[in-house]
Design an enzyme around this catalytic site. Structure first.
Site, PDB file in Angstrom:
ATOM      1  N   LYS A 158       0.827  -1.210   0.000  1.00  0.00           N
ATOM      2  CA  LYS A 158       0.000   0.000   0.000  1.00  0.00           C
ATOM      3  C   LYS A 158       0.868   1.271   0.000  1.00  0.00           C
ATOM      4  CE  LYS A 158      -3.382  -2.634  -0.378  1.00  0.00           C
ATOM      5  NZ  LYS A 158      -4.512  -3.039   0.421  1.00  0.00           N
TER       6      LYS A 158
HETATM    7  C1  LIG Z   1      -5.499  -4.085   0.701  1.00  0.00           C
HETATM    8  C2  LIG Z   1      -6.938  -3.793   0.714  1.00  0.00           C
HETATM    9  C3  LIG Z   1      -7.753  -4.059   1.824  1.00  0.00           C
HETATM   10  C4  LIG Z   1      -7.269  -4.828   3.017  1.00  0.00           C
HETATM   11  O1  LIG Z   1      -6.190  -4.255   3.644  1.00  0.00           O
HETATM   12  P1  LIG Z   1      -5.445  -5.085   4.806  1.00  0.00           P
HETATM   13  O2  LIG Z   1      -4.669  -4.057   5.548  1.00  0.00           O
HETATM   14  O3  LIG Z   1      -4.568  -6.082   4.088  1.00  0.00           O
HETATM   15  O4  LIG Z   1      -6.477  -5.747   5.630  1.00  0.00           O
HETATM   16  C5  LIG Z   1      -9.063  -3.673   1.794  1.00  0.00           C
HETATM   17  N1  LIG Z   1      -9.588  -3.059   0.715  1.00  0.00           N
HETATM   18  C6  LIG Z   1      -8.848  -2.809  -0.383  1.00  0.00           C
HETATM   19  C7  LIG Z   1      -9.480  -2.113  -1.528  1.00  0.00           C
HETATM   20  C8  LIG Z   1      -7.509  -3.175  -0.430  1.00  0.00           C
HETATM   21  O5  LIG Z   1      -6.792  -2.934  -1.532  1.00  0.00           O
END
Ligand SMILES: *Cc1c(COP(=O)(O)O)cnc(C)c1O
Length: 387
Positions: free
Chosen positions: A184
């Site tokens: 992210k």
């Molecule tokens: C990565 C992601 C999540 C989940 O994030 P985590 O921190 O891995 O739980 C939720 N929604 C979207 C759109 C994502 O890309």
């Protein structure tokens, strides 16, 4: 000899992050503590939000957001079909029903008109997701929510920073949910998340439920000024962030704007290289949007090509470039097909997009020659593939 492979993503972990994590490891306090509190404070200030609660994932944030609004069994929550499964699976934790909604043909964000049409007496909330770092058009969604009495929980996993009409995504609805997973825009070193809200009661509830339902700053019972006495007031969860993670997050947060600029520069290079190509559609940027450029998604014009998207990705791989697909829409996965009884024709826009979208590498650790390599690989992959 094969050229070195350019992975789809590399996290930007530098000496500062490693030093910050080591300091915590040597400090004698590893899990939730002063670094987490500082990270929450800085993150809230960065967004201009009143409250931020650090968690171990965005999935945990989405779960506790639905818990805080009191979602009940049998109720419905509108979610985009063009998203990662976390956005919808949390609704199932409550035996509630995720109602999938089709998307905008270019921005790929939830379609507010179709969302309005999907509302029933049982609808409690809507979870817009800022796809690829491009914000949803929030005004119609907020107006709809107000008119129909729905809660708005933003899936801001592709932020920060995303701006919608100058305001930070994740602060526009009732609760914003952020991810600090390794891929992210900013990461706490692998896993992490944050819930953000302007409502002090919601913030208190999320904090309480994030650490076993123990009242009064549960983590402090191990600190010098803390007391051994504690009270369990709810059956909570184990979703707290560690101080090691928060220390890394504090460094990454300082770099968030520079990282966005670096990604935006790469996006501009890709746009210039691809926008005149009749076989490619580049990402749109709506007038209300200032994207984070978490992802750069090309839409192939399959009518101009003799190869499909899968073959295109294979060719890129052979040329040493890692590409990806965001997303296979939820309605095309066995679990959602089986439990919701949906089919591809229920979501014509997302179904069509799902066959022609490709995400290219876009991250600050990419050197200029990496960007050139991607651009030339795309043009090589399309050679002898055109109609
Ligand atoms: C990565 C992601 C999540 C989940 O994030 P985590 O921190 O891995 O739980 C939720 N929604 C979207 C759109 C994502 O890309």
């Amino acid at each position: 000899m094969n050229p070195p492979f350019l992975p789809f993503h590399l996290p930007g972990m530098g000496a500062e992050e490693i030093r910050a994590a080591s300091e915590v490891l040597r400090s004698g306090w590893l899990t939730t503590g002063p670094k987490v509190r500082l990270f929450e404070k800085r993150f809230a200030r960065y967004l201009g939000a009143a409250h931020a609660v650090a968690l171990n994932s965005a999935t945990a944030a989405l779960h506790l957001a639905l818990e805080a609004i009191g979602l009940k069994e049998g109720q419905e929550v509108l979610v985009p079909t063009m998203t990662f499964t976390a956005t919808a699976e949390v609704v199932r934790y409550f035996k509630a029903i995720p109602v999938l909604v089709d998307c905008h043909p270019a921005a790929m964000t939830i379609d507010p008109g179709r969302a309005a049409a999907a509302i029933t007496r049982r609808t409690r909330a809507i979870i817009p997701m800022h796809m690829a770092g491009h914000p949803c058009d929030m005004e119609p969604i907020l107006a709809l929510a107000k008119a129909r009495g729905l809660r708005v929980i933003e899936d801001a996993a592709h932020a920060p920073p995303i701006r919608y009409k100058g305001r930070m995504a994740g602060t526009l609805g009732d609760i914003g949910c952020f991810s600090f997973h390794a891929v992210k825009p900013i990461t706490t070193g692998g896993e992490g998340g944050m819930a953000v809200t302007s409502d002090p009661d919601i913030a208190r509830r999320i904090r309480l439920m994030s650490l076993h339902g123990i009242g009064k700053d549960a983590w402090k019972r191990y600190a010098a000024g803390g007391s051994w006495r504690y009270e369990v007031v709810e059956a909570g969860y184990k979703y707290n962030m560690t101080d090691v993670a928060a220390a890394i997050g504090l460094v990454q947060l300082r770099k968030a704007d520079a990282a966005r600029r670096a990604r935006a520069r790469i996006a501009r290079r890709y746009d210039e290289a691809f926008q005149e190509d009749p076989a490619l559609e580049v990402p749109i940027v709506a007038p209300y949007a200032r994207p984070s450029w978490h992802l750069y998604i090309l839409r192939l014009r399959l009518d101009k090509l003799r190869i499909g998207r899968d073959e295109f990705i294979e060719r890129l791989r052979a040329l040493g470039i890692g590409a990806n697909v965001h997303y296979i829409p939820l309605h095309m996965h066995p679990y959602y097909r089986r439990t919701l009884g949906c089919s591809e024709k229920d979501f014509p826009v997302a179904s069509g997009l799902s066959r022609r979208i490709v995400s290219l590498p876009i991250y600050p650790a990419m050197a200029d020659r990496d960007v050139r390599k991607v651009i030339s690989a795309v043009s090589t992959a399309l050679r002898r593939a055109r109609r």
